[in-house]
Design a protein around this motif. Structure first.
Motif, PDB file in Angstrom:
ATOM      1  N   LEU A 194       2.763 -27.623 -35.773  1.00 35.29           N
ATOM      2  CA  LEU A 194       3.103 -26.212 -35.913  1.00 35.29           C
ATOM      3  C   LEU A 194       1.981 -25.381 -35.319  1.00 35.29           C
ATOM      4  CD1 LEU A 194       4.455 -25.962 -39.587  1.00 35.29           C
ATOM      5  CD2 LEU A 194       5.760 -26.343 -37.484  1.00 35.29           C
ATOM      6  N   ARG A 195       2.358 -24.364 -34.564  1.00 33.54           N
ATOM      7  CA  ARG A 195       1.381 -23.409 -34.017  1.00 33.54           C
ATOM      8  C   ARG A 195       1.692 -22.050 -34.620  1.00 33.54           C
ATOM      9  NH1 ARG A 195      -2.409 -20.909 -32.838  1.00 33.54           N
ATOM     10  NH2 ARG A 195      -3.442 -20.683 -30.788  1.00 33.54           N
ATOM     11  N   VAL A 196       0.711 -21.475 -35.304  1.00 37.43           N
ATOM     12  CA  VAL A 196       0.906 -20.211 -36.025  1.00 37.43           C
ATOM     13  C   VAL A 196       0.096 -19.128 -35.335  1.00 37.43           C
ATOM     14  CG1 VAL A 196       0.746 -19.035 -38.244  1.00 37.43           C
ATOM     15  CG2 VAL A 196       1.182 -21.503 -38.174  1.00 37.43           C
ATOM     16  N   ARG A 197       0.795 -18.085 -34.917  1.00 31.26           N
ATOM     17  CA  ARG A 197       0.161 -16.914 -34.307  1.00 31.26           C
ATOM     18  C   ARG A 197       0.670 -15.688 -35.060  1.00 31.26           C
ATOM     19  NH1 ARG A 197       1.810 -20.199 -30.020  1.00 31.26           N
ATOM     20  NH2 ARG A 197       0.155 -20.910 -28.587  1.00 31.26           N
ATOM     21  N   GLN A 200       4.282 -15.549 -36.732  1.00 26.47           N
ATOM     22  CA  GLN A 200       5.218 -16.435 -36.055  1.00 26.47           C
ATOM     23  C   GLN A 200       4.757 -17.885 -36.156  1.00 26.47           C
ATOM     24  OE1 GLN A 200       5.800 -14.998 -32.014  1.00 26.47           O
ATOM     25  NE2 GLN A 200       7.598 -13.863 -32.679  1.00 26.47           N
ATOM     26  N   ILE A 201       5.676 -18.779 -36.511  1.00 29.84           N
ATOM     27  CA  ILE A 201       5.387 -20.201 -36.606  1.00 29.84           C
ATOM     28  C   ILE A 201       6.291 -20.934 -35.630  1.00 29.84           C
ATOM     29  CG2 ILE A 201       5.286 -22.223 -38.093  1.00 29.84           C
ATOM     30  CD1 ILE A 201       5.037 -20.389 -40.491  1.00 29.84           C
ATOM     31  N   SER A 202       5.693 -21.602 -34.653  1.00 27.81           N
ATOM     32  CA  SER A 202       6.464 -22.359 -33.686  1.00 27.81           C
ATOM     33  C   SER A 202       6.256 -23.854 -33.906  1.00 27.81           C
ATOM     34  CB  SER A 202       6.089 -21.973 -32.257  1.00 27.81           C
ATOM     35  OG  SER A 202       4.707 -22.190 -32.015  1.00 27.81           O
ATOM     36  N   ASP A 204       6.508 -27.731 -32.215  1.00 32.30           N
ATOM     37  CA  ASP A 204       6.517 -28.411 -30.924  1.00 32.30           C
ATOM     38  C   ASP A 204       6.179 -29.880 -31.133  1.00 32.30           C
ATOM     39  OD1 ASP A 204       6.774 -28.763 -28.192  1.00 32.30           O
ATOM     40  OD2 ASP A 204       5.625 -26.957 -27.712  1.00 32.30           O
ATOM     41  N   THR A 223      12.693 -29.611 -30.779  1.00 32.91           N
ATOM     42  CA  THR A 223      11.501 -28.931 -30.284  1.00 32.91           C
ATOM     43  C   THR A 223      11.668 -28.572 -28.802  1.00 32.91           C
ATOM     44  OG1 THR A 223      10.474 -31.045 -29.714  1.00 32.91           O
ATOM     45  CG2 THR A 223      10.028 -30.168 -31.903  1.00 32.91           C
ATOM     46  N   ALA A 225      10.751 -24.943 -30.990  1.00 33.51           N
ATOM     47  CA  ALA A 225      11.577 -24.046 -31.784  1.00 33.51           C
ATOM     48  C   ALA A 225      10.686 -23.081 -32.545  1.00 33.51           C
ATOM     49  CB  ALA A 225      12.450 -24.834 -32.760  1.00 33.51           C
ATOM     50  N   GLN A 226      11.266 -21.947 -32.913  1.00 31.19           N
ATOM     51  CA  GLN A 226      10.617 -21.011 -33.807  1.00 31.19           C
ATOM     52  C   GLN A 226      11.181 -21.211 -35.198  1.00 31.19           C
ATOM     53  OE1 GLN A 226       8.231 -18.573 -33.185  1.00 31.19           O
ATOM     54  NE2 GLN A 226       8.028 -19.381 -31.109  1.00 31.19           N
ATOM     55  N   LEU A 227      10.304 -21.294 -36.196  1.00 30.96           N
ATOM     56  CA  LEU A 227      10.805 -21.425 -37.559  1.00 30.96           C
ATOM     57  C   LEU A 227      11.428 -20.112 -37.998  1.00 30.96           C
ATOM     58  CD1 LEU A 227       8.160 -23.466 -39.571  1.00 30.96           C
ATOM     59  CD2 LEU A 227      10.131 -24.258 -38.297  1.00 30.96           C
TER      60      LEU A 227
END
Length: 229
Positions: A194-197, A200-202, A204, A223, A225-227
């Protein structure tokens, strides 16, 4: 919020954090001074664990210092926090007792980048209740950093060895959801992250993950995807 939360540390060929180097480089940007929490390590010394991570992430340009060698009040000297896998209960116990839990939570909400894998990813969740680990120590409560509003189940697989009569992972997660229907869980297969910015949590990685929410059937997430919020 600037987070990288990996399911696991090893690539399929056994390489240690090989699949994470480019991701870490993107997370860190121009930052180089990393603090590493080795407290999930149980069958290795924390010095050994720190050195292993130091060598693995050297290609990303990081200098890595073990949190067991400094105090929580020294967090301002670092530009990135890294939290390794192992036993989640010992990780939470030590992070809480040494003052790192509160210090990291405050710094991460202020923008300090955070990377974790396995237990280190669980620590970023509201609680550690979706870890796969044994409670070998009393962590003083299950509440964790709460940097995201979802729970992670790392190393996700629903495989069951032939002849094994124990519960599958899906059955264990269903038990959790039966009693905690208000909680959202992302079950991350090995290799995913998960990449969190900000908010927003994406998602991959090479494999579909599973999203569990109370009152709904589990959803497979291809993948990338956006959660959903």
């Amino acid at each position: 919020m600037n987070l990288l939360l990996l399911s696991n540390s090893r690539s399929p060929d056994g390489g240690y954090l090989d699949h994470a180097v480019e991701l870490v480089r993107e997370l860190a940007g121009a930052r180089t001074k990393a603090l590493f929490l080795p407290f999930a390590g149980v069958t290795t010394t924390w010095d050994e664990y720190t050195d292993k991570v130091r060598q693995a992430l050297a290609p990303a340009g990081l200098t890595v210092t073990g949190a067991h060698t400094v105090k929580a009040g020294d967090l301002d000297a670092f530009e990135l926090v890294i939290v390794g896998g192992g036993n989640t209960f010992q990780l939470l116990q030590q992070a809480r007792q040494r003052g790192w839990l509160q210090a990291i939570r405050r710094a991460a909400f202020a923008g300090l980048p955070y990377m974790g894998w396995s237990a280190g990813s669980n620590l970023a969740c509201p609680t550690i209740c979706t870890t796969n680990d044994m409670p070998i120590v009393d962590p003083g409560g299950f509440d964790a950093l709460g940097l995201i509003d979802v729970q992670i189940n790392p190393h996700y697989t629903n495989a069951l060895p032939v002849g094994h009569q124990g519960e599958t992972r899906d059955q264990r997660l269903a038990e959790f959801m039966a009693l905690r229907p208000e909680v959202k869980i992302v079950a991350l297969p090995e290799g995913d992250w998960l990449r969190v910015r900000g908010k927003q949590i994406s998602l991959d990685g090479p494999f579909p993950a599973r999203l569990l929410q109370g009152g709904k059937e589990p959803v497979e997430l291809a993948t990338p995807a956006q959660l959903p919020a």
